[in-house]
Scaffold this motif. Sequence first.
Motif, PDB file in Angstrom:
ATOM      1  N   HIS A 447       0.847  -1.190   0.000  1.00 42.70           N
ATOM      2  CA  HIS A 447       0.000   0.000   0.000  1.00 42.70           C
ATOM      3  C   HIS A 447       0.885   1.243   0.000  1.00 42.70           C
ATOM      4  O   HIS A 447       1.934   1.278   0.652  1.00 42.70           O
ATOM      5  N   PHE A 448       0.469   2.266  -0.726  1.00 44.44           N
ATOM      6  CA  PHE A 448       1.340   3.439  -0.867  1.00 44.44           C
ATOM      7  C   PHE A 448       1.610   4.135   0.465  1.00 44.44           C
ATOM      8  O   PHE A 448       2.619   4.832   0.614  1.00 44.44           O
ATOM      9  N   LEU A 449       0.733   3.970   1.457  1.00 44.67           N
ATOM     10  CA  LEU A 449       1.008   4.560   2.767  1.00 44.67           C
ATOM     11  C   LEU A 449       2.183   3.859   3.455  1.00 44.67           C
ATOM     12  O   LEU A 449       2.985   4.501   4.140  1.00 44.67           O
ATOM     13  N   HIS A 450       2.281   2.553   3.268  1.00 50.00           N
ATOM     14  CA  HIS A 450       3.455   1.849   3.783  1.00 50.00           C
ATOM     15  C   HIS A 450       4.713   2.315   3.051  1.00 50.00           C
ATOM     16  O   HIS A 450       5.781   2.475   3.663  1.00 50.00           O
ATOM     17  N   VAL A 451       4.579   2.519   1.750  1.00 44.93           N
ATOM     18  CA  VAL A 451       5.726   2.978   0.961  1.00 44.93           C
ATOM     19  C   VAL A 451       6.165   4.368   1.424  1.00 44.93           C
ATOM     20  O   VAL A 451       7.356   4.680   1.437  1.00 44.93           O
ATOM     21  N   MET A 452       5.207   5.216   1.816  1.00 47.99           N
ATOM     22  CA  MET A 452       5.557   6.532   2.352  1.00 47.99           C
ATOM     23  C   MET A 452       6.437   6.394   3.590  1.00 47.99           C
ATOM     24  O   MET A 452       7.452   7.087   3.735  1.00 47.99           O
ATOM     25  N   PHE A 453       6.050   5.504   4.485  1.00 50.74           N
ATOM     26  CA  PHE A 453       6.820   5.297   5.715  1.00 50.74           C
ATOM     27  C   PHE A 453       8.224   4.796   5.389  1.00 50.74           C
ATOM     28  O   PHE A 453       9.222   5.289   5.936  1.00 50.74           O
ATOM     29  N   ILE A 454       8.295   3.833   4.495  1.00 50.28           N
ATOM     30  CA  ILE A 454       9.590   3.277   4.087  1.00 50.28           C
ATOM     31  C   ILE A 454      10.456   4.354   3.443  1.00 50.28           C
ATOM     32  O   ILE A 454      11.667   4.446   3.702  1.00 50.28           O
ATOM     33  N   THR A 455       9.835   5.189   2.605  1.00 51.53           N
ATOM     34  CA  THR A 455      10.580   6.240   1.906  1.00 51.53           C
ATOM     35  C   THR A 455      11.196   7.228   2.885  1.00 51.53           C
ATOM     36  O   THR A 455      12.377   7.611   2.747  1.00 51.53           O
ATOM     37  N   VAL A 456      10.434   7.664   3.890  1.00 51.85           N
ATOM     38  CA  VAL A 456      10.964   8.608   4.880  1.00 51.85           C
ATOM     39  C   VAL A 456      12.143   7.996   5.633  1.00 51.85           C
ATOM     40  O   VAL A 456      13.198   8.626   5.781  1.00 51.85           O
TER      41      VAL A 456
END
Length: 483
Positions: A447-456
């Motif tokens: 999910h893109f929200l998980h990807v946001m966390f990973i990206t940060v």
Amino acid sequence: MTQTLVFVLITASIALLTYWKCRQFGSRGTGAKEYFLAGGSLSWIFVAGSLTLTNINTDTLVGWNGNQTLIVVWWELAGVAGLLLLAKVFLPIYYRNNCTTVTELLERRYGEPNLRATVAFLFLLGNVAIFLPIMLYTSSLFLISLFDLQIPLLLVAATIAVAGALYAIFGGLRAVAISDTYSGVLLFGMALLVVFLALAAVDWNLADLPPERITLIGDANSKVPWHTLLTGMILSQLFYWSTNQTITQRALAAKSLKEAQLGCYAAAVIRATIVPAIVIIPGLCAFKLYGETGDSTYGRIVSDTLPHWLTGAFAAAMVAATMTSFNSTLNSSAALYVCDLHQRYFNPKVNITRLSVSVSILFALLGIGLVPLYMGAESIIQLIQQLIGLFSMPILAAFMTGLLFRNVDARAVIASLLFGAGLYALLTFGWEAWYATAPDARIKPWHFLHVMFITVCCCIGFALAINRAIFSRRARFDFRKIA
């Protein structure tokens, strides 16, 4: 004819009230703070109104109601936490550093103007390529659905853009904030009426909707899986409310830090009590009445439930909401370009008003021209949330690195911005494109929200690693000196 007359009268009344209120403040100065921060003259009421209406517009009402599920209300409820973080953590820092733009804080932290310019450019890219055209698209789609207009969507979008740009161009932030507040009273009144009428249309009974439509606990296939509330959801809200120029500019224009914080608290109360109902209930009622109708949902249920003589007033409210969001984004984009790019690299003594008018016109034209890119999107609001991760999470990581660590070279952070954008694109759009060609693959895209966390997390780690390996500087964690 009656609808059109009501629409014109209300729209003109908001404009006249805004003009009258602006006149009470006297003549506007020509400096950056006078033009972009209203000379620090906004009371908490106008801060709250502008914060709320900059966020609530047609892409919110059309987009969230178009999902026709309760689960997406988490986006609005999480916004309460975002506003509180802005008030308690970030505003004191911005005010202590006397910032006109949020990117000024990065320059002060790292001592590097090129980092400030890079982040400003990313903000501008997101505003012009994503936010401006999507606002115009959703508002035009709503009006066409409401009135069954037989005219090109792009023509409607251009008309709204011109009207909205006039506030930003000739009134600056003061006119934008005041029109936001007046428009907000109208919009929320009409939106709550639609909630009441939509519930009446289904006999005040939503109990027989499919369970997946009314649950607050999303599974892995949900629009908002429950575990994303623990990862990227709070980070997306932290970026939007605390480090996003379009939003924070309203709070920075307050008379004082206390007024700004009070405005944030008032906006948080509105978001917790009124906003969830107007962005969720009409969509659920529409699902019971019509089935799945996508982004045309809100326009259809308003047209079917609202008395004919009120549709003109509601159209005026929706157009006002769009114009306030459009002109807010336009004004903040002009601020970023003038303060962070033009004055730094071209001419520090430029005529701010004249240049702001020119770039605002250019950005408005670009926004109109990019509208066709978003026509036919499956869920426009989900697309917005996914797209902004390309620049929002790397930028948020830059702020977090600067606030939490000392002795970090700005060049390492600039590298992390590029790294983060590429990583996010690969883990969202790239992975999804690959999975579409190989649906039997065992690992589905996250999910893109998980990807946001990973990206940060990866951006912060990447910046610290580059800082040590290439620039031979050891970063020091120092949370105590965050202010």
